[in-house]
Design an enzyme around this catalytic site. Structure first.
Site, PDB file in Angstrom:
ATOM      1  N   TYR A  76     -15.259  13.739  65.260  1.00  0.00           N
ATOM      2  CA  TYR A  76     -14.355  12.585  64.415  1.00  0.00           C
ATOM      3  C   TYR A  76     -13.761  13.418  63.542  1.00  0.00           C
ATOM      4  O   TYR A  76     -14.053  14.381  62.788  1.00  0.00           O
ATOM      5  CB  TYR A  76     -15.654  11.920  63.697  1.00  0.00           C
ATOM      6  CG  TYR A  76     -16.395  11.095  64.245  1.00  0.00           C
ATOM      7  CD1 TYR A  76     -16.416  10.564  65.680  1.00  0.00           C
ATOM      8  CD2 TYR A  76     -17.748  10.505  63.672  1.00  0.00           C
ATOM      9  CE1 TYR A  76     -17.048   9.652  66.250  1.00  0.00           C
ATOM     10  CE2 TYR A  76     -18.748   9.856  64.429  1.00  0.00           C
ATOM     11  CZ  TYR A  76     -18.393   9.268  65.634  1.00  0.00           C
ATOM     12  OH  TYR A  76     -19.231   8.616  66.438  1.00  0.00           O
ATOM     13  N   HIS A 142     -22.986  13.288  72.903  1.00  0.00           N
ATOM     14  CA  HIS A 142     -21.850  11.949  72.690  1.00  0.00           C
ATOM     15  C   HIS A 142     -21.708  11.215  73.767  1.00  0.00           C
ATOM     16  O   HIS A 142     -21.482   9.973  73.808  1.00  0.00           O
ATOM     17  CB  HIS A 142     -20.817  12.768  71.983  1.00  0.00           C
ATOM     18  CG  HIS A 142     -20.170  11.539  71.132  1.00  0.00           C
ATOM     19  ND1 HIS A 142     -19.233  12.119  70.198  1.00  0.00           N
ATOM     20  CD2 HIS A 142     -20.060  10.264  70.997  1.00  0.00           C
ATOM     21  CE1 HIS A 142     -18.821  11.189  69.420  1.00  0.00           C
ATOM     22  NE2 HIS A 142     -19.139  10.010  69.821  1.00  0.00           N
ATOM     23  N   SER A 221     -20.600   0.214  66.177  1.00  0.00           N
ATOM     24  CA  SER A 221     -19.989  -0.971  66.209  1.00  0.00           C
ATOM     25  C   SER A 221     -20.567  -2.348  66.130  1.00  0.00           C
ATOM     26  O   SER A 221     -20.058  -3.183  67.071  1.00  0.00           O
ATOM     27  CB  SER A 221     -18.877  -0.930  67.443  1.00  0.00           C
ATOM     28  OG  SER A 221     -17.875   0.214  67.325  1.00  0.00           O
ATOM     29  N   PRO A 222     -21.516  -2.641  65.323  1.00  0.00           N
ATOM     30  CA  PRO A 222     -22.379  -3.944  65.317  1.00  0.00           C
ATOM     31  C   PRO A 222     -21.404  -5.262  64.889  1.00  0.00           C
ATOM     32  O   PRO A 222     -21.925  -6.296  65.011  1.00  0.00           O
ATOM     33  CB  PRO A 222     -23.462  -3.369  64.601  1.00  0.00           C
ATOM     34  CG  PRO A 222     -22.937  -2.469  63.653  1.00  0.00           C
ATOM     35  CD  PRO A 222     -22.081  -1.769  64.289  1.00  0.00           C
ATOM     36  N   ARG A 225     -16.091  -3.756  65.913  1.00  0.00           N
ATOM     37  CA  ARG A 225     -14.889  -3.069  65.389  1.00  0.00           C
ATOM     38  C   ARG A 225     -14.096  -3.728  64.293  1.00  0.00           C
ATOM     39  O   ARG A 225     -12.781  -3.704  64.279  1.00  0.00           O
ATOM     40  CB  ARG A 225     -14.036  -2.594  66.492  1.00  0.00           C
ATOM     41  CG  ARG A 225     -14.725  -1.798  67.680  1.00  0.00           C
ATOM     42  CD  ARG A 225     -14.094  -1.441  68.935  1.00  0.00           C
ATOM     43  NE  ARG A 225     -14.899  -0.611  69.796  1.00  0.00           N
ATOM     44  CZ  ARG A 225     -15.324   0.636  70.064  1.00  0.00           C
ATOM     45  NH1 ARG A 225     -15.005   1.361  68.954  1.00  0.00           N
ATOM     46  NH2 ARG A 225     -15.890   1.030  70.893  1.00  0.00           N
ATOM     47  N   GLY A 226     -14.544  -4.391  63.480  1.00  0.00           N
ATOM     48  CA  GLY A 226     -14.119  -5.101  62.426  1.00  0.00           C
ATOM     49  C   GLY A 226     -13.773  -6.466  62.579  1.00  0.00           C
ATOM     50  O   GLY A 226     -13.527  -7.434  61.680  1.00  0.00           O
TER      51      GLY A 226
END
Length: 353
Positions: A76, A142, A221-222, A225-226
């Protein structure tokens, strides 16, 4: 149906009871609230990163709100996110469970998957320095490196545990079969896979396997992703580098249909006094007492909205209705473009065309 791959039979029953969201959940040797914080979008992948001051404010607000699980990775911001988390939360190190990841990093400006033991050991040392800590509480692989047997990568993680540099290990975006192979080498504390109303891959194997093996399933990402919020992204407003531009669900061919499904969720949530994000998070947490969620946000208001779900009683009937509105059978478009699918080891789901 069109989608990432062929459909598979769902492995294991979906829990029929709703776990108590207020109760701490087990994460290897730790107990944490069921909602943690994914720190990625403070430095990476989505939109334009916030200022250092705003990012620090968000992290400290999460701490004040009772969040104890903070999730970052070497990838990140190509190290910038670990530096941010370490700088801001370092004075509060004993209050938090610190998770990071190796095996996918930035090399010469490119994202590289490398699960070789020597790379994992080197990345761990770099992460410890950036995080300003002597030990990482939970260290994930990852991504599975297809060129390296998972047993070798996990063996390197086990060495880090033995050396006292890592307290517990995890995997990310792998299948139940890979998880079992890894767990046979060293106990796996957590599996972090994408899981939400519109991404049901864990229901094809890993939801049941983690429950059986006593492993936490950490859902990233529950809130889609917005998309599964009261303010879904406007694609025209996102900078070209935002990763959602390359995801089929956000393309002009699919995004309008997915926004229509989100609107149906909003119509379910509003009469119950819930936001769309709260309904989406409550659904994820209802999948089992071993399931945790790590939504990411840059908004303190949205952060508090997410954490508040722990104090809400959401009827099972409402959760079931939400699951019928949006699922792998109703979502439009696959979650990754074909070029990226070889990087993902998880069981795959279909998607409506």
């Amino acid at each position: 149906m069109t989608g990432e791959d062929e459909p598979n039979a769902v492995s294991g029953p979906i829990p029929s009871t709703v776990p108590d969201g207020r109760a701490p959940r087990r994460l290897g040797p730790f107990e944490v609230p069921a909602v943690g914080l994914g720190c990625m979008n403070l430095s990476h992948a989505y939109g334009t990163p916030p200022s250092a001051g705003d990012a620090a404010k968000l992290l400290l607000s999460a701490l004040d709100a009772g969040v104890t699980l903070f999730d970052t990775a070497a990838l990140y911001g190509f190290g910038a996110n670990e530096e941010l988390v370490g700088r801001v939360l370092g004075p509060h190190r004993e209050q938090i469970v610190l998770a990071s990841k190796c095996g996918m990093t930035g090399v010469d400006g490119r994202r590289v998957i490398d699960g070789r033991p020597e790379t994992i050991r080197r990345t761990a040392e770099q992460s410890l320095a950036r995080l300003g800590t002597d030990v990482i509480d939970l260290y994930y692989l990852h991504r599975l490196d297809p060129a390296v047997p998972v047993e070798e990568s996990v063996g390197a993680l086990a060495e880090l545990v033995a050396a006292g540099k890592v307290r517990a290990i995890g995997l990310s975006e792998v299948s139940a079969a890979t998880l079992r192979r890894a767990h046979a080498v060293h106990p796996v504390a957590a599996l972090q896979n994408e899981y939400s109303l519109w991404t049901r891959n864990p229901e094809r194997g890993t939801l049941a396997a983690t429950r059986e093996l006593g492993i936490a399933l950490v859902a990233f990402s529950p809130v889609g992703r917005g998309v599964l919020t009261d303010a879904p992204p406007r694609m025209a407003d996102l900078p070209p580098a935002d990763i959602r531009h390359a995801m089929p669900r956000f393309t002009a061919a699919h995004y309008p249909a997915n926004l229509a499904l989100r609107a149906e969720l909003a119509a379910l949530a509003a009469p119950a006094g819930l936001t769309v994000a709260q309904l989406a998070l409550a659904w994820v947490l209802s999948r089992g007492g071993h399931v945790l969620a790590i939504p990411g946000t840059r908004s303190v208001e949205h952060l508090r909205e997410d954490v508040a779900v722990l104090d809400l009683d959401v009827p099972a009937e409402l959760l079931a209705a939400a699951g019928r509105v949006l699922s792998d059978e109703t979502v439009h478009g696959s979650r990754y473009a074909p070029a990226h699918l070889p990087e993902i080891d998880t069981e795959r789901c279909g998607a409506a065309g």
